[in-house]
Design an enzyme around this catalytic site. Structure first.
Site, short mmCIF file in Angstrom:
data_model
loop_
_atom_site.label_atom_id
_atom_site.label_comp_id
_atom_site.label_asym_id
_atom_site.label_seq_id
_atom_site.Cartn_x
_atom_site.Cartn_y
_atom_site.Cartn_z
N ASN A 182 96.83 39.48 24.86
CA ASN A 182 96.29 38.53 23.88
C ASN A 182 96.76 38.94 22.50
OD1 ASN A 182 94.67 36.38 22.90
ND2 ASN A 182 93.08 37.86 22.34
N ASP A 191 88.24 41.02 22.75
CA ASP A 191 89.13 41.63 21.73
C ASP A 191 89.04 43.15 21.72
OD1 ASP A 191 89.80 39.04 20.96
OD2 ASP A 191 88.23 38.96 19.42
N GLU A 221 85.68 43.17 27.84
CA GLU A 221 85.06 43.08 26.52
C GLU A 221 85.95 42.27 25.57
OE1 GLU A 221 81.51 43.91 25.19
OE2 GLU A 221 82.24 44.91 27.00
N GLY A 266 99.72 25.78 19.71
CA GLY A 266 100.72 26.52 20.49
C GLY A 266 101.90 27.03 19.70
N GLU A 321 102.59 37.09 13.50
CA GLU A 321 102.29 36.95 14.94
C GLU A 321 103.53 36.53 15.71
OE1 GLU A 321 98.94 34.46 15.88
OE2 GLU A 321 97.68 35.34 14.34
N SER A 347 97.10 41.93 15.92
CA SER A 347 97.19 42.95 16.98
C SER A 347 97.47 42.28 18.31
CB SER A 347 95.86 43.70 17.12
OG SER A 347 95.38 44.17 15.89
N HIS A 361 95.40 38.82 18.47
CA HIS A 361 94.20 38.60 17.67
C HIS A 361 94.56 38.78 16.20
CE1 HIS A 361 89.95 38.38 16.86
NE2 HIS A 361 90.06 39.44 16.07
N THR A 420 90.76 43.12 28.40
CA THR A 420 89.75 43.73 29.27
C THR A 420 88.50 42.86 29.19
OG1 THR A 420 89.07 45.12 27.42
CG2 THR A 420 90.62 46.09 28.99
C1 GRF Z 1 96.37 32.46 16.35
O1 GRF Z 1 95.80 32.59 15.09
C2 GRF Z 1 96.07 33.67 17.17
O2 GRF Z 1 95.95 34.84 16.41
C3 GRF Z 1 94.74 33.34 17.77
O3 GRF Z 1 94.79 31.96 18.00
C4 GRF Z 1 95.72 31.35 17.14
C5 GRF Z 1 96.69 30.61 18.00
O4 GRF Z 1 97.55 29.79 17.25
N1 GRF Z 1 94.50 34.12 18.96
P1 GRF Z 1 98.70 29.00 18.00
O5 GRF Z 1 98.03 28.00 18.94
O6 GRF Z 1 99.54 29.97 18.71
O7 GRF Z 1 99.45 28.28 16.91
#
Ligand code: GRF
Length: 321
Positions: free
Chosen positions: A109, A147, A145, A15, A176, A138, A111, A143
């Site tokens: 989401n 990612d 499908e 998290g 991120e 990203s 990714h 949706t």
């Molecule tokens: C991240 O690498 C994100 O890109 C992917 O899942 C991971 C989540 O990490 N969707 P965290 O639990 O937020 O540390």
């Protein structure tokens, strides 16, 4: 400031993205508030952090449950929390179509790749193996499908010569944590963004038959008919002629209808300056509660006023059936 958007965050593990949201949401001018952190794993470390920060949590293991049944339990918890947006942050479950449909345009989401490259798992190694110079992350709408939904924002992250998957992953994670909260902030306030509003109008105006866009005195406008003989049926007014609001200008059937609309809802409609006694009406698009079906209907009625007979005749015939 407008009321904050209510969000629920779904996690399965550590998290760290959720933590980024928690701290972003502590800023008084953050446009969203976290109503719930939910997980399919009661032991997800992220849940503890959320609890310590005073955020409501919910966990329900998926083991032994059909995908739809588990999704329904999560959905109920999210709805009960009052959340309007679902934010997936390392939620390691493929979601059922039914769940995705319920949250269309309201579920995001992140990714760890520059989509559309490298959907699915193992994104870092795949980028390194391909000899890419940049990787990244990203944020996209979810949706059915995997990612695959529309990308809202991306950050590029340079790949270093001695990178392995772990080193690259940890740098992408930093990106991120910047990208996701900022993108969500922009997304939940999009209805106040003039470019977003213009795009909504544009899509609906150009969906009508034989229409094209042409600026008129600097304002976007839409015409029906050919490039030479076409007639305007709509204008987009953003602080036009000194008016403070963002509005759509469309034609009514005349002054009677124009007056009736303004009487019925003076907060929504007004008589646009410089369109005098022509029956054009302005519909405000910056109230924060725009009814886009109504806008589409008004565009259509206006289009009917000026469209060539050969087009409106076809519609009149179709309406009889
Ligand atoms: C991240 O690498 C994100 O890109 C992917 O899942 C991971 C989540 O990490 N969707 P965290 O639990 O937020 O540390």
């Amino acid at each position: 400031m407008a009321e904050k958007a209510k969000i629920a965050i779904l996690i399965s593990g550590r998290g760290s993205n959720m933590a980024a949201f928690v701290y972003a949401a502590k800023s008084p001018d953050c446009p969203y508030a976290i109503e719930l952190v939910a997980s399919n794993d009661p032991d997800a470390p992220g849940l503890q952090l959320a609890q310590a920060e005073g955020i409501a949590t919910f966990a329900h293991p998926h083991k032994g449950l059909a995908r739809e049944a588990h999704d329904a339990i999560m959905h109920d918890a999210i709805v009960r929390s009052g959340a309007e947006y679902v934010v997936l942050a390392g939620y390691m479950r493929i979601l059922s179509d039914g769940f995705v449909r319920k949250w269309t345009d309201h579920m995001l989401n992140i990714h760890p790749s520059l989509l559309p490259k490298y959907k699915g798992l193992d994104t870092y190694q795949r980028a390194i193996d391909a000899g890419d110079r940049v990787a990244g992350c990203s944020v996209h709408l979810v949706t059915a499908e995997l990612d695959d939904g529309p990308v809202l924002a991306q950050t590029e992250v340079a790949i270093l010569p001695d990178d392995d998957a772990d080193r690259l992953a940890s740098r992408i994670l930093i990106a991120e944590h910047q990208l996701y909260p900022a993108t969500l902030a922009r997304y939940v306030t999009r209805e106040a963004d003039p470019d977003w509003i213009l795009d909504q109008v544009r899509q609906r105006a150009l969906a009508l038959a034989e229409t094209h866009e042409r600026p008129s005195f600097g304002a976007p406008g839409w015409r029906v008919g050919s490039a030479t003989t076409g007639k305007y049926f709509a204008y987009f007014a953003q602080s036009h002629h000194g008016e403070a609001s963002i509005a759509l200008l469309v034609k009514t059937t005349g002054l009677d209808e124009q007056g009736a609309l303004i009487d019925a809802d003076p907060d929504l409609y007004y008589a646009p300056k410089f369109y005098g006694k022509s029956g054009w009406i302005a519909i405000r698009l910056d109230t924060g509660s725009t009814d886009w079906d109504h806008v589409a209907d008004r565009l259509y009625r206006s289009w009917c006023q000026v469209a060539p007979k050969r087009l409106t005749r076809l519609i009149a015939i179709a309406d009889q059936f």
